[in-house]
Design a protein around this motif. Structure first.
Motif, short mmCIF file in Angstrom:
data_model
loop_
_atom_site.label_atom_id
_atom_site.label_comp_id
_atom_site.label_asym_id
_atom_site.label_seq_id
_atom_site.Cartn_x
_atom_site.Cartn_y
_atom_site.Cartn_z
N LEU A 1 6.72 17.75 7.40
CA LEU A 1 5.42 17.23 7.78
C LEU A 1 5.52 15.80 8.28
O LEU A 1 6.34 15.01 7.78
N PHE B 1 -2.19 18.60 -2.30
CA PHE B 1 -2.63 19.38 -1.14
C PHE B 1 -4.12 19.65 -1.22
O PHE B 1 -4.64 20.02 -2.28
N GLN C 1 -4.26 11.37 -2.57
CA GLN C 1 -3.55 10.79 -3.71
C GLN C 1 -4.50 9.85 -4.43
O GLN C 1 -4.84 8.77 -3.90
N TYR D 1 -4.01 15.90 2.67
CA TYR D 1 -3.57 15.69 1.30
C TYR D 1 -4.32 14.48 0.76
O TYR D 1 -4.82 13.66 1.53
N LYS E 1 -0.20 12.07 -8.36
CA LYS E 1 0.66 12.64 -7.33
C LYS E 1 -0.13 12.97 -6.07
O LYS E 1 -1.35 13.09 -6.07
N VAL E 2 0.61 13.12 -4.98
CA VAL E 2 0.03 13.56 -3.73
C VAL E 2 -0.34 15.04 -3.88
O VAL E 2 0.50 15.86 -4.28
N TYR F 1 -2.95 19.29 8.19
CA TYR F 1 -3.16 19.26 6.74
C TYR F 1 -3.91 18.00 6.33
O TYR F 1 -3.81 16.97 6.99
N PHE G 1 3.30 12.52 8.49
CA PHE G 1 2.11 11.99 7.84
C PHE G 1 1.54 10.80 8.59
O PHE G 1 2.26 10.00 9.20
N GLY G 2 0.22 10.66 8.49
CA GLY G 2 -0.42 9.43 8.91
C GLY G 2 -0.29 8.38 7.82
O GLY G 2 0.25 8.66 6.74
N GLU G 3 -0.81 7.20 8.11
CA GLU G 3 -0.69 6.09 7.15
C GLU G 3 -1.71 6.19 6.03
O GLU G 3 -1.61 5.45 5.06
N PHE H 1 -4.42 11.56 3.15
CA PHE H 1 -3.37 11.61 4.17
C PHE H 1 -3.58 12.83 5.05
O PHE H 1 -3.76 13.94 4.57
#
Lengths: 113, 111
Positions: A102, A45, A37, A35, A42-43, A33, A104-106, A91
């Motif tokens: 999920l 999709f 922000q 995403y 908000k985060v 995925y 997540f990466g940084e 992200f």
């Protein structure tokens, strides 16, 4: 413990330039995925990818965006011609089973000038 | 359309006090809800999911379908709980892993 890694951590680009954000998901995961922000919001999709194809995309994910998994390990997000409003933290995430847990990466912070 | 609302952007409590982070959702199907947390300088990570009905780091969350809520609670807050908390709803059908996030609540626990 395996982690999702993203590069670059921060990229500054001029409006109209192409940008590629890279991600290495966790190796046995099957769903991937992106995403994003925007600062203070908000985060959101952007897109999901499974079995080497997009499974769903949001209305944000227009023709300027594309994703690829070129070599079985990397998962990239390309923005063809960046706009000011593309400035955001992007992200990458992956999961084994598509159940909502999920990893997540940084994040990659994109700044478009 | 599915939506997640976290009405509080900021929440401050003192150490040892109870804390409740509010989350309301709008979804026509059977919801699956999650709480994600982001500690300072760390990545977004799953805290808990309603299906597992477990307590993680002393936090619990109960799904109330009548009130369409999934509030996160902890009876005695600790300073290390200070973080950004996001409530998230999993889309159904073909939306494998597509999460709809709330705006997030910044929790600050003072010593």
């Amino acid at each position: 413990e395996p982690e999702v890694t993203q590069t670059p951590s921060h990229q500054v680009t001029q409006m109209g330039q192409e940008v590629i954000l890279r991600c290495v998901p966790i190796s046995n995961h099957l769903y991937f995925y992106w995403y994003r922000q925007i600062l203070g919001q908000k985060v959101e999709f952007l897109v999901s990818f499974y079995n080497n194809e997009i499974s769903e995309k949001s209305e944000i994910f227009d023709d300027q965006f594309s994703v690829e998994r070129p070599d079985g390990s990397n998962f990239t997000l390309k923005i063809r011609s960046t706009k000011l409003e593309d400035s955001a933290m992007y992200f990458c995430a992956s999961t084994l089973s598509g159940t909502g847990e999920l990893f997540f990466g940084e994040g990659s912070r994109l700044t478009v000038l | 359309a599915q939506r997640v609302t976290q009405p509080e952007k900021l929440l401050s409590v003192f150490k040892g006090a109870p804390v409740e982070l509010k989350c309301n959702y709008s979804y026509s199907g059977s919801p699956e809800l999650f709480w994600y947390v982001q500690y300072s300088r760390q990545r977004l990570q799953l805290l808990l999911r309603h299906i597992s009905r477990e307590s993680i780091k002393g936090f619990t969350a109960d799904l109330n379908k009548g009130e369409t809520s999934f509030h996160l609670k902890k009876p005695f807050a600790q300073e290390e709980d200070s973080a950004m908390y996001y409530c998230a709803l999993l889309g159904g059908g073909t939306s494998y892993g597509k999460l709809t996030f709330g705006q997030g609540t910044i929790l600050t626990v003072h010593p």
